[in-house]
Design a protein around this motif. Structure first.
Motif, PDB file in Angstrom:
ATOM      1  N   ARG A 224       0.836  -1.211   0.000  1.00 39.86           N
ATOM      2  CA  ARG A 224       0.000   0.000   0.000  1.00 39.86           C
ATOM      3  C   ARG A 224       0.865   1.252   0.000  1.00 39.86           C
ATOM      4  O   ARG A 224       0.588   2.215  -0.729  1.00 39.86           O
ATOM      5  N   ALA A 225       1.920   1.273   0.813  1.00 31.88           N
ATOM      6  CA  ALA A 225       2.799   2.438   0.864  1.00 31.88           C
ATOM      7  C   ALA A 225       3.495   2.650  -0.478  1.00 31.88           C
ATOM      8  O   ALA A 225       3.665   3.787  -0.931  1.00 31.88           O
ATOM      9  N   ASN A 226       3.914   1.544  -1.107  1.00 40.08           N
ATOM     10  CA  ASN A 226       4.547   1.661  -2.427  1.00 40.08           C
ATOM     11  C   ASN A 226       3.617   2.312  -3.432  1.00 40.08           C
ATOM     12  O   ASN A 226       4.025   3.117  -4.272  1.00 40.08           O
ATOM     13  N   THR A 227       2.323   1.979  -3.337  1.00 38.91           N
ATOM     14  CA  THR A 227       1.331   2.568  -4.233  1.00 38.91           C
ATOM     15  C   THR A 227       1.144   4.054  -3.957  1.00 38.91           C
ATOM     16  O   THR A 227       1.105   4.876  -4.876  1.00 38.91           O
ATOM     17  N   VAL A 228       1.049   4.414  -2.680  1.00 41.84           N
ATOM     18  CA  VAL A 228       0.860   5.824  -2.321  1.00 41.84           C
ATOM     19  C   VAL A 228       2.029   6.669  -2.814  1.00 41.84           C
ATOM     20  O   VAL A 228       1.842   7.781  -3.325  1.00 41.84           O
ATOM     21  N   LEU A 229       3.242   6.150  -2.678  1.00 38.97           N
ATOM     22  CA  LEU A 229       4.430   6.890  -3.081  1.00 38.97           C
ATOM     23  C   LEU A 229       4.759   6.737  -4.565  1.00 38.97           C
ATOM     24  O   LEU A 229       5.729   7.313  -5.052  1.00 38.97           O
ATOM     25  N   GLU A 230       3.968   5.909  -5.262  1.00 37.12           N
ATOM     26  CA  GLU A 230       4.099   5.719  -6.710  1.00 37.12           C
ATOM     27  C   GLU A 230       5.501   5.251  -7.116  1.00 37.12           C
ATOM     28  O   GLU A 230       6.058   5.710  -8.100  1.00 37.12           O
ATOM     29  N   VAL A 231       6.052   4.298  -6.314  1.00 35.80           N
ATOM     30  CA  VAL A 231       7.367   3.754  -6.645  1.00 35.80           C
ATOM     31  C   VAL A 231       7.276   2.423  -7.385  1.00 35.80           C
ATOM     32  O   VAL A 231       8.297   1.877  -7.816  1.00 35.80           O
ATOM     33  N   GLY A 232       6.064   1.882  -7.540  1.00 36.79           N
ATOM     34  CA  GLY A 232       5.900   0.608  -8.228  1.00 36.79           C
ATOM     35  C   GLY A 232       5.267  -0.430  -7.329  1.00 36.79           C
ATOM     36  O   GLY A 232       4.835  -0.134  -6.211  1.00 36.79           O
ATOM     37  N   THR A 233       5.221  -1.659  -7.820  1.00 40.71           N
ATOM     38  CA  THR A 233       4.628  -2.764  -7.060  1.00 40.71           C
ATOM     39  C   THR A 233       5.670  -3.869  -6.863  1.00 40.71           C
ATOM     40  O   THR A 233       6.347  -4.261  -7.813  1.00 40.71           O
ATOM     41  N   PRO A 234       5.816  -4.376  -5.654  1.00 40.63           N
ATOM     42  CA  PRO A 234       6.811  -5.423  -5.405  1.00 40.63           C
ATOM     43  C   PRO A 234       6.413  -6.729  -6.084  1.00 40.63           C
ATOM     44  O   PRO A 234       5.220  -7.043  -6.181  1.00 40.63           O
ATOM     45  N   PRO A 235       7.383  -7.502  -6.548  1.00 33.43           N
ATOM     46  CA  PRO A 235       7.080  -8.805  -7.171  1.00 33.43           C
ATOM     47  C   PRO A 235       6.820  -9.871  -6.105  1.00 33.43           C
ATOM     48  O   PRO A 235       7.630 -10.774  -5.893  1.00 33.43           O
ATOM     49  N   ILE A 236       5.677  -9.766  -5.446  1.00 32.71           N
ATOM     50  CA  ILE A 236       5.422 -10.600  -4.272  1.00 32.71           C
ATOM     51  C   ILE A 236       5.412 -12.083  -4.621  1.00 32.71           C
ATOM     52  O   ILE A 236       5.952 -12.912  -3.877  1.00 32.71           O
ATOM     53  N   ARG A 237       4.805 -12.451  -5.753  1.00 34.12           N
ATOM     54  CA  ARG A 237       4.781 -13.863  -6.136  1.00 34.12           C
ATOM     55  C   ARG A 237       6.205 -14.404  -6.273  1.00 34.12           C
ATOM     56  O   ARG A 237       6.542 -15.473  -5.741  1.00 34.12           O
ATOM     57  N   GLU A 238       7.055 -13.663  -6.963  1.00 38.72           N
ATOM     58  CA  GLU A 238       8.435 -14.110  -7.176  1.00 38.72           C
ATOM     59  C   GLU A 238       9.212 -14.127  -5.864  1.00 38.72           C
ATOM     60  O   GLU A 238      10.017 -15.037  -5.621  1.00 38.72           O
ATOM     61  N   LEU A 239       8.983 -13.141  -5.010  1.00 36.24           N
ATOM     62  CA  LEU A 239       9.657 -13.127  -3.718  1.00 36.24           C
ATOM     63  C   LEU A 239       9.254 -14.338  -2.882  1.00 36.24           C
ATOM     64  O   LEU A 239      10.102 -14.993  -2.263  1.00 36.24           O
ATOM     65  N   LEU A 240       7.962 -14.661  -2.858  1.00 41.81           N
ATOM     66  CA  LEU A 240       7.496 -15.828  -2.115  1.00 41.81           C
ATOM     67  C   LEU A 240       8.112 -17.123  -2.632  1.00 41.81           C
ATOM     68  O   LEU A 240       8.335 -18.067  -1.869  1.00 41.81           O
ATOM     69  N   ASP A 241       8.390 -17.159  -3.924  1.00 39.56           N
ATOM     70  CA  ASP A 241       8.988 -18.358  -4.514  1.00 39.56           C
ATOM     71  C   ASP A 241      10.473 -18.486  -4.176  1.00 39.56           C
ATOM     72  O   ASP A 241      11.075 -19.533  -4.446  1.00 39.56           O
ATOM     73  N   HIS A 242      11.057 -17.435  -3.583  1.00 38.83           N
ATOM     74  CA  HIS A 242      12.493 -17.448  -3.309  1.00 38.83           C
ATOM     75  C   HIS A 242      12.850 -17.349  -1.823  1.00 38.83           C
ATOM     76  O   HIS A 242      13.957 -17.743  -1.432  1.00 38.83           O
TER      77      HIS A 242
END
Length: 338
Positions: A224-242
């Motif tokens: 949510r904070a990343n969205t508010v600051l307009e820095v992008g979206t984290p690759p959560i699926r890929e992070l969870l896979d690693h």
């Protein structure tokens, strides 16, 4: 001995079991399947994996500002507000935020506390009358480790944190660092410091994911904070896979520290299951801080959030895990057991 009945989300898989949790001396003695009239939903209490509670003195002050303008050290709006804040006002504001977190099911948070030793002491004072335990990642000189639980670095491009990293090793304290929030340039330098925790990783690419997996570094994401600051979206699926991924709400200046809001946003925006999101909000954060909670299992600390399954919001839900993650709010919290 105390018993809490209802639909209990048991173990690391959150298997829904109709029955009761038996608690003795603050620990879970047993989980028993049994007929019960209770419509309550019993889940592990939340652990917020990344907060900046000092921002409580300036809620919504950064609307429309960029990352650097809002929160980047040392001259952002946030840091000017913190410098100008009266200590008593700061402690009161952080205490109020902690009380809100407690009422909405959170019993611990991993906080990046600014202002060195004085900032860490202020948070300790704010937390004393509240049943939310902040795990404090302090800032500034390495002497902050006299008060804090670990060290929280702003980012590898901002400063040289080698002395603070060495101090953490000497004291067996965790070192955490922001990485990959505005761009990817600080991710490899952050990993070179061999941290125990990375925060954000919005711009992580495959080469970074490979290193994260190789070094077994967990990541706290704050979508949510990343969205508010307009820095992008984290690759959560890929992070969870690693690696292990935990969920945080980041700056109180930007968003309320509601794990319900963070879970719902994450579940509906990213390629993740409700179980994965609930694990990110409970088990993963607890493991990062070495807390004996985050899972409902015999022998564990009894740290539970009890929801009213018959509330106007939750009545009729056919899947309790999806209902908790995607639908529930703080208004559905019946009680928090600590």
């Amino acid at each position: 001995m105390k018993e809490i009945a209802g639909t209990v989300l048991v173990g690391r898989s959150f298997e829904p079991i109709r029955g009761r949790v038996v608690i003795e001396d603050g620990r879970i003695e047993a989980i028993e399947e049994a007929e019960t009239a209770s419509t309550d939903v019993v889940l592990p209490a939340f652990v917020n994996a990344h907060t900046h509670l000092g921002d409580s003195v300036a809620k919504e002050a950064a609307v429309g500002l960029s990352l650097d303008e809002a929160v980047a050290p040392p001259d952002s709006l946030k840091h000017r507000q913190l410098a100008a804040a009266d200590r008593s006002d700061l402690v009161t504001a952080m205490r109020r935020t902690l009380r809100y977190m407690q009422r909405t099911g959170t019993i611990a948070c991993l906080d990046f506390r600014e202002s060195g030793t004085a900032g860490a002491r202020a948070l300790r004072e704010a937390a004393r009358p509240v049943d939310v335990d902040p795990f404090i990642f302090g800032s500034g000189a390495e002497s902050v480790l006299d008060v804090a639980d670990g060290y929280g670095a702003s980012g590898a491009n901002d400063d040289d944190f080698s002395e603070q990293r060495a101090a953490c090793e000497e004291r067996d304290a965790p070192f955490a660092i922001h990485a990959g929030e505005p761009d990817a340039t600080d991710i490899h330098p952050a990993l070179d410091l061999e941290p125990e925790l990375l925060v954000h990783m919005v711009h992580a690419e495959q080469e970074h994911l490979d290193r994260v997996a190789e070094q077994s570094v967990p990541v706290a994401v704050c979508p949510r904070a990343n969205t508010v600051l307009e820095v992008g979206t984290p690759p959560i699926r890929e992070l969870l896979d690693h690696t292990t991924v935990a969920l945080g709400t980041d700056n109180v200046m930007l968003n309320s520290p509601s794990m319900f809001r963070e879970m719902a946003y994450t579940a509906k925006r990213f390629d993740v299951t409700a179980r994965e999101v609930l694990r990110m909000a409970t088990t993963a954060g607890a493991e990062l801080a070495g807390l004996d909670c985050g899972v409902i299992a015999p022998g564990r600390r009894a740290a539970l959030t009890v929801l009213d399954g018959d509330s106007d919001n939750l009545a009729g839900a056919v899947d309790p895990i999806r209902a908790v993650v995607r639908r529930a709010t703080g208004l559905d919290v019946k009680r928090v057991v600590v």
